[in-house]
Scaffold this active site. Structure first.
Site, short mmCIF file in Angstrom:
data_model
loop_
_atom_site.label_atom_id
_atom_site.label_comp_id
_atom_site.label_asym_id
_atom_site.label_seq_id
_atom_site.Cartn_x
_atom_site.Cartn_y
_atom_site.Cartn_z
N HIS A 13 0.88 -1.20 0.00
CA HIS A 13 0.00 0.00 0.00
C HIS A 13 0.90 1.23 0.00
CE1 HIS A 13 -3.74 2.26 1.65
NE2 HIS A 13 -2.83 3.16 1.32
N HIS A 15 1.48 5.40 -1.60
CA HIS A 15 1.08 6.59 -2.35
C HIS A 15 2.32 7.22 -2.97
CE1 HIS A 15 -3.01 6.70 -0.65
NE2 HIS A 15 -2.42 6.16 0.41
N LEU A 16 2.35 7.28 -4.30
CA LEU A 16 3.50 7.89 -4.99
C LEU A 16 3.18 9.25 -5.56
CD1 LEU A 16 5.14 4.94 -6.96
CD2 LEU A 16 6.03 6.09 -4.92
N ARG A 17 1.87 9.59 -5.61
CA ARG A 17 1.45 10.88 -6.22
C ARG A 17 1.86 10.95 -7.68
NH1 ARG A 17 -1.55 10.80 -1.73
NH2 ARG A 17 -0.53 11.65 0.12
N ASN A 40 -5.41 7.25 -5.78
CA ASN A 40 -6.17 8.46 -5.39
C ASN A 40 -5.46 9.75 -5.81
OD1 ASN A 40 -4.15 8.04 -3.41
ND2 ASN A 40 -5.32 9.11 -1.83
N LYS A 98 -9.29 -0.63 -5.82
CA LYS A 98 -9.34 0.01 -4.52
C LYS A 98 -10.71 0.61 -4.24
CE LYS A 98 -7.95 2.04 -0.68
NZ LYS A 98 -6.74 2.25 0.04
N HIS A 173 -4.43 -1.08 5.95
CA HIS A 173 -4.07 -0.32 7.16
C HIS A 173 -5.04 -0.55 8.31
CE1 HIS A 173 -6.85 2.36 5.17
NE2 HIS A 173 -5.95 2.88 4.36
N LEU A 218 -5.09 8.82 8.16
CA LEU A 218 -6.37 8.10 8.19
C LEU A 218 -6.15 6.67 7.73
CD1 LEU A 218 -8.65 10.93 6.83
CD2 LEU A 218 -8.68 9.96 9.13
N ASP A 246 1.41 2.43 3.58
CA ASP A 246 0.57 3.62 3.45
C ASP A 246 1.41 4.89 3.56
OD1 ASP A 246 -1.65 5.17 2.99
OD2 ASP A 246 -2.50 4.94 4.99
N HIS A 250 2.90 14.36 1.88
CA HIS A 250 2.32 15.68 1.65
C HIS A 250 3.43 16.68 1.92
CE1 HIS A 250 -1.91 14.38 1.47
NE2 HIS A 250 -1.61 13.53 2.45
N ALA A 262 -4.08 14.44 5.80
CA ALA A 262 -3.84 13.14 6.45
C ALA A 262 -2.77 12.39 5.69
CB ALA A 262 -5.13 12.34 6.46
#
Ligand code: NCD
Ligand code: ZN
Length: 345
Positions: A13, A15-17, A40, A98, A173, A218, A246, A250, A262
């Site tokens: 899990h 997030h690479l943006r 996302n 997802k 998560h 989150l 996760d 940011h 988050a």
């Protein structure tokens, strides 16, 4: 033990943006051979064509010599076409779909409001054996933020599993004892991923002595007895639990502001902290299962051929510096405890 060599881990899990942030944070996942890439983005990665384009952007952002394989996911919406999902799966482009309940977390506005509306997609996924990753929180404003995971199990997850027992689901998560117990009491088709920061932080860490924006994520971190249940699950050897960091970058200004985003950025030191958690439990011999073997086994993929070596040093390591990216500095996870482990190679 002062050194441990394990099969190279994967991150189930991540997030690479996109854009400058993607280029900045991708090298920080160098300890991992593969990762499940969260869809996302703004706008989200909904179709097979969008996932293919995003995959190309990730591959193009890989630094020389980083043999990282992105495992793509599709963002489930109430308008998702079951046939598009099936063909993206058949071509090997996507590894999972997802489910974000609409409004549950960062960039989840296009998520699912009514699960009945995606039942056609879920049925197709069950047929073809494509796993569903779920963000397991309800968004009902009447439900307290600390109770949203338990409410999700009762209101959404259990009914879906009763209706479609063949559907393979990962509760991502997991943050509560309720989640751990629910997975432990279920069959092979339900697995759970655990983050590094939820294994270390409880809600006192977030809130006592001042609000710590870099511990805000989150699902939100919970009471100590929940954290203890997560550690027991991670180190207990049940193959249905595996690592999904996760890691959610940011920029510093989006964390240190009136309305903090988050997400905790753990990619650079996730494996070091994980080794420390396992050492404290006397469970270093189970680190490999949790980080490198259980995930591939559940997803039906071979474990990585390469290795990763971690070493314990007597003197604690210096606190991590923020990662400088073209999208601004990103603060790296630092629970404020001495860290003794680091990745050597
Ligand atoms: C994630 C993000 O920033 O995209 N944030 C987080 O707190 N984990 C979204 C998510 O996985 O919920
Ligand atoms: Zn996430």
């Amino acid at each position: 033990m002062t050194e441990i060599t394990i099969t190279r881990p994967d991150d189930w899990h991540l997030h690479l943006r996109d854009g400058e942030m993607l280029r900045g944070v991708l090298p920080a996942s160098r300890d991992f051979a593969r990762a499940i890439i969260m869809p996302n983005l703004v706008p989200p990665v909904v179709t097979g064509a969008e996932a293919a384009a995003y995959r190309d952007r990730i591959l193009a952002a890989r630094p020389e010599g980083q043999g990282f394989e992105p495992l793509m996911t599709l963002y489930l919406t109430e308008g998702t076409d079951p046939e598009d999902v099936a063909s993206a799966a058949a071509s090997g482009l996507v590894t999972a779909v997802k489910l974000y309940p609409a409004g549950a977390t960062t960039n989840s506005a296009s998520g699912v409001r009514d699960v009945a509306k995606v039942m056609g997609v879920l049925e197709r996924m069950a047929e073809i054996g494509l796993p569903l990753c779920v963000h397991g929180e309800v968004t009902d404003p009447a439900v307290d933020i600390f109770d949203r995971e338990a409410a999700f199990i009762e209101r959404v997850l259990d009914p879906v599993r009763t209706r479609l027992p063949e559907l393979r689901i990962i509760m991502e998560h997991v943050t509560t004892r309720d989640g751990i117990d629910y997975i432990a009491g279920s069959g092979e088709n339900l697995a759970g991923s655990l983050t590094v920061h939820h294994l270390i932080l409880n809600r006192n860490d977030l809130l006592v002595g001042g609000v710590k924006p870099h511990f805000y994520c989150l699902p939100i971190v919970k009471r100590e007895h929940h954290r203890a249940a997560l550690v027991a699950a991670a180190t207990g050897g049940d193959p249905r639990f595996f690592l999904g960091t996760d890691s959610a970058p940011h920029s510093k200004d989006r964390k240190e502001c009136d309305c903090c985003a988050a997400g905790v950025f753990t990619a650079p030191n996730a494996m070091a902290w994980l080794a420390q958690v396992f050492e404290a439990e006397g469970a270093l011999d189970r680190l490999e299962g949790f980080a490198s073997l259980n995930g591939p086994a559940w997803y039906g993929l071979p474990p990585n051929a390469e290795k990763l070596t971690l070493r314990r040093s007597e003197a604690p390591l210096p606190a991590p510096e923020a990662l400088q990216t073209g999208a601004g500095p990103v603060v790296v996870f630092d629970p404020g405890l001495p860290l003794h482990w680091h990745v050597v190679a």
